[in-house]
Design a protein around this motif. Structure first.
Motif, mmCIF file in Angstrom:
data_model
loop_
_atom_site.group_PDB
_atom_site.id
_atom_site.type_symbol
_atom_site.label_atom_id
_atom_site.label_comp_id
_atom_site.label_asym_id
_atom_site.label_seq_id
_atom_site.Cartn_x
_atom_site.Cartn_y
_atom_site.Cartn_z
ATOM 1 N N GLY A 122 0.822 -1.201 0.000
ATOM 2 C CA GLY A 122 0.000 0.000 0.000
ATOM 3 C C GLY A 122 0.855 1.250 0.000
ATOM 4 N N TRP A 123 0.246 2.310 -0.480
ATOM 5 C CA TRP A 123 0.832 3.653 -0.401
ATOM 6 C C TRP A 123 -0.084 4.508 0.463
ATOM 7 C CZ3 TRP A 123 5.563 5.167 -1.973
ATOM 8 C CH2 TRP A 123 6.234 4.401 -2.916
ATOM 9 N N PHE A 124 0.520 5.249 1.352
ATOM 10 C CA PHE A 124 -0.184 6.177 2.219
ATOM 11 C C PHE A 124 0.539 7.517 2.145
ATOM 12 C CE2 PHE A 124 -2.948 3.222 4.520
ATOM 13 C CZ PHE A 124 -2.374 2.006 4.165
ATOM 14 N N ARG A 125 -0.122 8.566 2.608
ATOM 15 C CA ARG A 125 0.530 9.874 2.620
ATOM 16 C C ARG A 125 0.085 10.674 3.830
ATOM 17 N NH1 ARG A 125 -2.468 12.642 -2.655
ATOM 18 N NH2 ARG A 125 -4.547 12.866 -1.701
ATOM 19 N N GLN A 126 0.959 11.587 4.218
ATOM 20 C CA GLN A 126 0.651 12.466 5.339
ATOM 21 C C GLN A 126 1.032 13.886 4.973
ATOM 22 O OE1 GLN A 126 2.412 11.406 9.122
ATOM 23 N NE2 GLN A 126 0.827 12.519 10.219
ATOM 24 N N ALA A 127 0.029 14.725 4.896
ATOM 25 C CA ALA A 127 0.235 16.142 4.610
ATOM 26 C C ALA A 127 0.520 16.871 5.917
ATOM 27 C CB ALA A 127 -0.994 16.722 3.931
ATOM 28 N N PRO A 128 1.156 18.037 5.838
ATOM 29 C CA PRO A 128 1.458 18.799 7.055
ATOM 30 C C PRO A 128 0.203 19.084 7.863
ATOM 31 C CG PRO A 128 2.617 19.723 5.178
ATOM 32 C CD PRO A 128 1.699 18.683 4.620
ATOM 33 N N GLY A 129 0.263 18.774 9.145
ATOM 34 C CA GLY A 129 -0.854 19.053 10.027
ATOM 35 C C GLY A 129 -2.035 18.114 9.900
ATOM 36 N N LYS A 130 -1.874 17.068 9.097
ATOM 37 C CA LYS A 130 -2.982 16.126 8.892
ATOM 38 C C LYS A 130 -2.558 14.708 9.268
ATOM 39 C CE LYS A 130 -5.315 18.709 5.236
ATOM 40 N NZ LYS A 130 -5.937 18.631 3.886
ATOM 41 N N GLU B 111 -2.619 19.834 -3.593
ATOM 42 C CA GLU B 111 -3.155 19.064 -2.462
ATOM 43 C C GLU B 111 -2.569 17.660 -2.376
ATOM 44 O OE1 GLU B 111 -4.906 20.727 -4.807
ATOM 45 O OE2 GLU B 111 -6.752 19.625 -5.338
ATOM 46 N N ASP B 112 -1.767 17.260 -3.342
ATOM 47 C CA ASP B 112 -1.046 15.983 -3.253
ATOM 48 C C ASP B 112 0.244 16.115 -2.446
ATOM 49 O OD1 ASP B 112 -1.944 15.433 -6.675
ATOM 50 O OD2 ASP B 112 -2.867 14.501 -4.908
ATOM 51 N N THR B 113 0.575 17.323 -2.063
ATOM 52 C CA THR B 113 1.781 17.544 -1.274
ATOM 53 C C THR B 113 1.702 16.786 0.045
ATOM 54 O OG1 THR B 113 2.234 19.699 -2.256
ATOM 55 C CG2 THR B 113 3.146 19.275 -0.055
ATOM 56 N N GLN C 122 9.304 12.739 0.425
ATOM 57 C CA GLN C 122 8.534 13.990 0.348
ATOM 58 C C GLN C 122 8.151 14.295 -1.100
ATOM 59 O OE1 GLN C 122 7.605 16.350 2.933
ATOM 60 N NE2 GLN C 122 6.389 17.145 1.212
ATOM 61 N N VAL C 123 6.902 14.611 -1.282
ATOM 62 C CA VAL C 123 6.400 15.103 -2.566
ATOM 63 C C VAL C 123 5.814 16.488 -2.326
ATOM 64 C CG1 VAL C 123 4.671 14.798 -4.372
ATOM 65 C CG2 VAL C 123 5.926 12.815 -3.493
ATOM 66 N N THR C 124 6.302 17.467 -3.059
ATOM 67 C CA THR C 124 5.818 18.831 -2.941
ATOM 68 C C THR C 124 5.383 19.312 -4.319
ATOM 69 O OG1 THR C 124 7.341 19.265 -1.105
ATOM 70 C CG2 THR C 124 6.340 21.170 -2.198
ATOM 71 N N VAL C 125 4.146 19.754 -4.408
ATOM 72 C CA VAL C 125 3.589 20.215 -5.676
ATOM 73 C C VAL C 125 3.265 21.694 -5.540
ATOM 74 C CG1 VAL C 125 1.846 19.868 -7.440
ATOM 75 C CG2 VAL C 125 2.607 17.933 -6.035
#
Length: 124
Positions: A35-43, A89-91, A119-122
């Motif tokens: 699986g792939w998961f992600r965590q945005a700043p503050g979320k 919003e994919d950041t 890290q992915v930053t868009v």
């Protein structure tokens, strides 16, 4: 003990593409769902996508459907996440994870091994 290492993150502009890789060592992931998961700043960390061990069944969260593609190469012990049409919003920090029971669900507690994230930053 399986170790997972993500790579391929970076800084891109909206509309660009990135391909994340998750390389496994210390054991084969051929029988594991990934699986792939992600965590945005503050979320909180959230589910993105998953794939069964055979690669036949693929799953995505609604916000990435049609833009992201998960795949795997069991011979290379590697899982990929192709991300197209990226949006600000994919950041997030993107994590890969391995599920020994091959459930491929979006439940984080199902996953036994986790990478350190990339890290992915868009930018807009």
């Amino acid at each position: 003990q399986v170790q997972l290492v993500e790579s391929g993150g970076g800084l891109v502009q909206a509309g660009d593409s990135l391909r994340l890789s998750c390389a496994a060592s210390g054991g084969t992931i051929s029988y594991y769902a990934m699986g792939w998961f992600r965590q945005a700043p503050g979320k909180e960390r959230e589910y993105v996508s998953s794939i069964t061990s055979s690669g036949i069944s693929l799953y995505y969260t609604d916000s990435v459907k049609g833009r992201f593609t998960i795949s795997r190469d069991n011979a290379k012990n590697t899982v990929y996440l192709q991300m197209d049409s990226l949006k600000p919003e994919d950041t997030a920090v993107y994590y890969c994870a391995a599920d020994r029971y091959n459930l491929a669900r979006r439940v984080q507690n199902d996953y036994d091994y986790w990478g350190q994230g990339t890290q992915v930053t868009v930018s807009s």
